[in-house]
Enzyme design. Structure first.
Site: not given
Ligand SMILES: *[C@@H]1O[C@H](CO)[C@@H](O)[C@H](O)[C@H]1NC(C)=O
Ligand SMILES: *[C@@H]1O[C@H](CO)[C@@H](O)[C@H](O)[C@H]1NC(C)=O
Ligand SMILES: *[C@@H]1O[C@H](CO)[C@@H](O)[C@H](O)[C@H]1NC(C)=O
Ligand SMILES: *[C@@H]1O[C@H](CO)[C@@H](O)[C@H](O)[C@H]1NC(C)=O
Ligand SMILES: *[C@@H]1O[C@H](CO)[C@@H](O)[C@H](O)[C@H]1NC(C)=O
Length: 412
Positions: A104, A208, A370
């Site tokens: 993010r 991912h 991740e």
């Protein structure tokens, strides 16, 4: 770019080219599977393991390994064919490479040398901001929404590339990137390189892949909550607010707390009854979606291939163990809190012969690991991560290296 760094990139790319040339020599008589199969998947082979990939997001679509009973399991989530990746509406980032900046970005903004950049939001929509208030995984057309180009493919290795132009999603400057996946014995090794060629820009990538080490065939539970996690270097985590945006705080994972996976191995679901798990992965959320820092001394960091795993994931049911090695200094653990049981399993998963056995991915049915840089480090100069997150033409390349190493318990 310093000479040593230039030679690193040359080495990475050169090694690939050499491997490719070698395969081409053999290509004529090998009954070539070097190209997509009928489902659009590209396969590579190790020792007792094989993996399929699709150009969409440079994603892993299948990872095959025998469990402790000798039964083949497909232990990553994905779809049955390459076409479906582009059609799927949920877009859970199955197995791909989020870019150009993973995780993010607060308020979809960042600053470089006094200039503010506004990128496209796509996360946490509100009435006032229907597209979202932050950017997740590079934006609504991030790298894992696009088809990469296959630039090399051998029997044990595949290299994808992507060209990400100036201004795409609001990011400054052109970026060219190469993603190489190789199976060596029982290891899946990966190298990600990215080079900005025209302007200074943030770059942060990751793999991912979603794991269910039982191949969704566990007859006791189709959840992954009985998978064990051990992350010995992760005594701290990046503090986040109710929508998972870093606040700047680095928090201790107190021994015995829900986020303690360092002091001893622990099952993912072990603390789900604890009152402290509520909100641990965002407002109202029970589970994990947390960025743990990986605190190693310089020697262990440089020697990451030998100095021990960053995270170990193990399922006693299948006996399959994944040791994640990486040069990255953080690892995000996600317990599939947002899966809702609507995504179908692949035909290679579940129990085909038992019609009543679930054929969808349930909430908490998988675990994502991740390896990456400290999330939203571009908005936290106080952490001192600039050198590892901003890149410019003529400077160091972005490089991520990792190795997923597999082993299987002896059958008792
Ligand atoms: C690739 O490796 C697999 C597994 O070792 C083997 O069966 C296959 O023949 C190899 N294919 C080529 C083209 O070398
Ligand atoms: C492709 O995969 C999707 C999802 O698994 C499936 O619904 C669809 O039938 C498949 N299409 C083909 C042509 O196999
Ligand atoms: C991406 O690849 C898939 C699978 O081969 C294909 O169906 C789709 O049309 C491609 N998309 C673009 C934009 O090229
Ligand atoms: C969010 O970004 C906008 C520009 O898109 C800026 O005007 C605003 O001040 C930023 N808000 C915060 C809280 O940083
Ligand atoms: C599986 O996990 C559940 C919930 O965390 C726990 O109650 C149970 O004991 C676990 N089972 C095994 C076999 O470890």
């Amino acid at each position: 770019m310093r000479a040593s760094e230039l030679s690193l990139v040359a080495l990475l790319l050169g090694a690939q080219a050499k491997q490719n040339a070698f395969t081409n020599l053999e290509g004529d008589d090998a009954d070539s599977i070097l190209g997509p199969d009928k489902d659009g998947k590209y396969w590579i082979y190790g020792t007792g393991i094989s993996a399929g990939f699709v150009p969409y997001g440079a994603s892993i679509s299948n990872f095959l390994i025998n469990d402790k009973h000798g039964i083949e399991r497909d232990i990553v989530t994905g779809f049955d064919n390459a076409t479906y990746y582009t059609l799927d509406k949920q877009h859970a980032h199955f197995g791909g490479v989020p870019g150009r900046y993973a995780n993010r970005i607060r308020n979809s903004t960042f600053e470089i040398d006094g200039v503010e950049y506004n990128i496209l939001p796509n996360d946490n929509p509100t009435d006032g901001y229907p597209d979202g208030v932050d950017t997740l995984h590079g934006g609504p057309n991030g790298w894992d929404w696009r088809n990469f180009t296959v630039v090399a493919h051998t029997n044990n290795s595949i290299t994808f590339s992507i060209f990400d132009p100036d201004g795409e999603q609001g990011f400054p400057g052109d970026v060219v990137s190469y993603i190489t996946y190789t199976l060596n014995g029982m290891n899946w090794d990966f190298t990600m390189v990215a080079l900005p060629t025209t302007k200074k820009t943030p770059v942060m990538l990751t793999s991912h892949a979603y794991w269910n080490l039982d191949g969704f065939a566990n007859t006791e539970t189709n959840l992954a909550l009985n998978h064990t996690v051990h992350a010995p270097y992760s005594t701290d985590r990046i503090g986040v607010d109710s929508i998972l945006i870093p606040t700047g705080e680095i928090l201790a994972n107190e021994e015995g707390s829900v986020n303690d996976f360092w002091s001893a191995p622990k099952q993912v679901g072990a603390d789900f009854e604890s009152e402290n798990i509520l909100g641990n992965c965002g407002e109202g959320c029970i589970g994990y979606d947390n960025c743990y820092t990986v605190t190693r001394d310089e020697g262990n960091l440089l020697n990451w291939r030998e100095s021990g795993y960053v995270l170990r994931l193990h399922s006693a049911w299948s006996g399959i163990r994944l040791d994640v090695y990486s040069d990255q200094e953080a690892v995000q653990l996600y317990s599939c809190n947002f899966q809702d049981g609507t995504t179908p399993l692949k035909k290679t998963q579940g129990l085909i012969d038992e019609p009543d056995f679930p054929r969808t991915i349930p909430k908490y049915g998988c675990v994502v690991v991740e390896v990456q840089e400290w999330i939203d480090g571009i908005n936290h100069p106080e952490w001192g991560r600039e050198e590892k997150q901003f890149f410019e033409p003529g400077g160091r390349p972005y490089v991520l290296q990792g190795s997923y190493r597999f082993s299987v318990d002896e059958d008792e």
